[in-house]
Design a protein around this motif. Structure first.
Motif, PDB file in Angstrom:
ATOM      1  N   ASP A  35       0.835  -1.213   0.000  1.00  0.00           N
ATOM      2  CA  ASP A  35       0.000   0.000   0.000  1.00  0.00           C
ATOM      3  C   ASP A  35       0.864   1.256   0.000  1.00  0.00           C
ATOM      4  OD1 ASP A  35      -2.357  -1.462   0.001  1.00  0.00           O
ATOM      5  OD2 ASP A  35      -2.725  -1.223   2.156  1.00  0.00           O
ATOM      6  N   ASP A  36       1.895   1.266   0.847  1.00  0.00           N
ATOM      7  CA  ASP A  36       2.801   2.414   0.925  1.00  0.00           C
ATOM      8  C   ASP A  36       3.529   2.619  -0.407  1.00  0.00           C
ATOM      9  OD1 ASP A  36       2.036   2.736   3.562  1.00  0.00           O
ATOM     10  OD2 ASP A  36       3.921   1.978   4.414  1.00  0.00           O
ATOM     11  N   MET A  37       3.934   1.507  -1.031  1.00  0.00           N
ATOM     12  CA  MET A  37       4.633   1.612  -2.315  1.00  0.00           C
ATOM     13  C   MET A  37       3.706   2.162  -3.402  1.00  0.00           C
ATOM     14  SD  MET A  37       7.007  -1.829  -2.287  1.00  0.00           S
ATOM     15  CE  MET A  37       7.311  -1.745  -4.055  1.00  0.00           C
ATOM     16  N   LEU A  38       2.455   1.718  -3.424  1.00  0.00           N
ATOM     17  CA  LEU A  38       1.504   2.251  -4.404  1.00  0.00           C
ATOM     18  C   LEU A  38       1.294   3.744  -4.182  1.00  0.00           C
ATOM     19  CD1 LEU A  38      -1.076  -0.662  -4.601  1.00  0.00           C
ATOM     20  CD2 LEU A  38       0.142   0.323  -6.567  1.00  0.00           C
ATOM     21  N   GLU A  39       1.112   4.135  -2.923  1.00  0.00           N
ATOM     22  CA  GLU A  39       0.926   5.550  -2.623  1.00  0.00           C
ATOM     23  C   GLU A  39       2.157   6.358  -3.051  1.00  0.00           C
ATOM     24  OE1 GLU A  39      -0.123   8.546   1.115  1.00  0.00           O
ATOM     25  OE2 GLU A  39       0.100   6.411   1.513  1.00  0.00           O
ATOM     26  N   THR A  40       3.345   5.834  -2.781  1.00  0.00           N
ATOM     27  CA  THR A  40       4.600   6.493  -3.152  1.00  0.00           C
ATOM     28  C   THR A  40       4.712   6.611  -4.673  1.00  0.00           C
ATOM     29  OG1 THR A  40       5.656   5.650  -1.143  1.00  0.00           O
ATOM     30  CG2 THR A  40       7.120   6.362  -2.923  1.00  0.00           C
ATOM     31  N   MET A  41       4.373   5.524  -5.376  1.00  0.00           N
ATOM     32  CA  MET A  41       4.451   5.505  -6.845  1.00  0.00           C
ATOM     33  C   MET A  41       3.506   6.553  -7.444  1.00  0.00           C
ATOM     34  SD  MET A  41       3.289   2.452  -9.417  1.00  0.00           S
ATOM     35  CE  MET A  41       1.546   2.841  -9.175  1.00  0.00           C
ATOM     36  N   TYR A  42       2.246   6.569  -6.988  1.00  0.00           N
ATOM     37  CA  TYR A  42       1.285   7.536  -7.517  1.00  0.00           C
ATOM     38  C   TYR A  42       1.710   8.970  -7.195  1.00  0.00           C
ATOM     39  CZ  TYR A  42      -2.139   3.829  -8.577  1.00  0.00           C
ATOM     40  OH  TYR A  42      -2.781   2.736  -9.088  1.00  0.00           O
ATOM     41  N   ASP A  43       2.262   9.182  -5.999  1.00  0.00           N
ATOM     42  CA  ASP A  43       2.666  10.519  -5.573  1.00  0.00           C
ATOM     43  C   ASP A  43       3.859  11.036  -6.368  1.00  0.00           C
ATOM     44  OD1 ASP A  43       2.488  12.712  -3.428  1.00  0.00           O
ATOM     45  OD2 ASP A  43       4.592  12.077  -3.265  1.00  0.00           O
ATOM     46  N   ALA A  44       4.735  10.139  -6.831  1.00  0.00           N
ATOM     47  CA  ALA A  44       6.017  10.529  -7.434  1.00  0.00           C
ATOM     48  C   ALA A  44       5.926  11.496  -8.632  1.00  0.00           C
ATOM     49  CB  ALA A  44       6.833   9.289  -7.764  1.00  0.00           C
TER      50      ALA A  44
END
Length: 175
Positions: A35-44
């Motif tokens: 979940d954190d990785m998806l959020e990080t990816m979308y935020d990038a």
């Protein structure tokens, strides 16, 4: 959910081969990491992110290559992904990487690949990817194997990009 820091090349963790995820590791902590990785990816913002890019040496990647407006996102979490087939036809895409910000280069890869992986429920999936999805999944699996897209480039071009990243990291350290 929490944003993760993305490692910037050169960092030795980006060149390490990630460890397989065992069945017992598919737990709440791994789900939170995904979940954190998806959020990080979308935020990038990006379309893919591998666990080694956030300092976790596990064979886990996330991706979502949906770019069309009015098309719902398709966040995917792939655990222990492996390419089981690749086409002889090749595609060239201008690739970039969240660990090598603002640097892009043409990389030639198989146009289609078939990938097997397990999901967060421990269910095995196989899917054939083409176009941007094929490029992305191959790029992210490369990260799990300690390989960066710049490793496909000629040495001089790779050195120039690496020098730019060293300079960027120095500037970030000063800020």
């Amino acid at each position: 959910m929490a944003l993760k820091s993305i490692l910037i090349h050169p960092d030795p963790r980006l060149k390490s081969v990630a460890d397989p995820v065992s069945a017992s590791e598919v737990d709440k902590a791994l789900r939170r990491l995904a979940d954190d990785m998806l959020e990080t990816m979308y935020d990038a913002p990006g379309i893919g992110l591998a666990a080694p890019q956030v300092g976790v040496g596990k064979r886990l990647l996330v991706m979502d290559c949906v770019k069309e407006e009015n098309t719902p996102p398709r966040p995917m979490v792939l655990i222990n992904p492996a390419v089981t087939w690749s086409s002889e036809n090749l595609n060239t895409y201008e690739e970039g990487c969240l660990s090598i910000p603002e640097q892009y280069a043409d990389v030639e890869r198989p146009a289609e690949v078939e990938v097997i992986w397990i999901d967060l429920e421990g269910v095995t999936h196989t899917e054939r990817f083409d176009g941007l999805w094929a490029t992305c999944v191959q790029h992210e699996i490369d990260h799990l194997n300690g390989k960066l897209f710049i490793d496909y480039l000629k040495p001089l071009r790779r050195q120039i990009i690496t020098r730019k990243m060293v300079k960027l990291k120095r500037e970030q350290a000063r800020a």
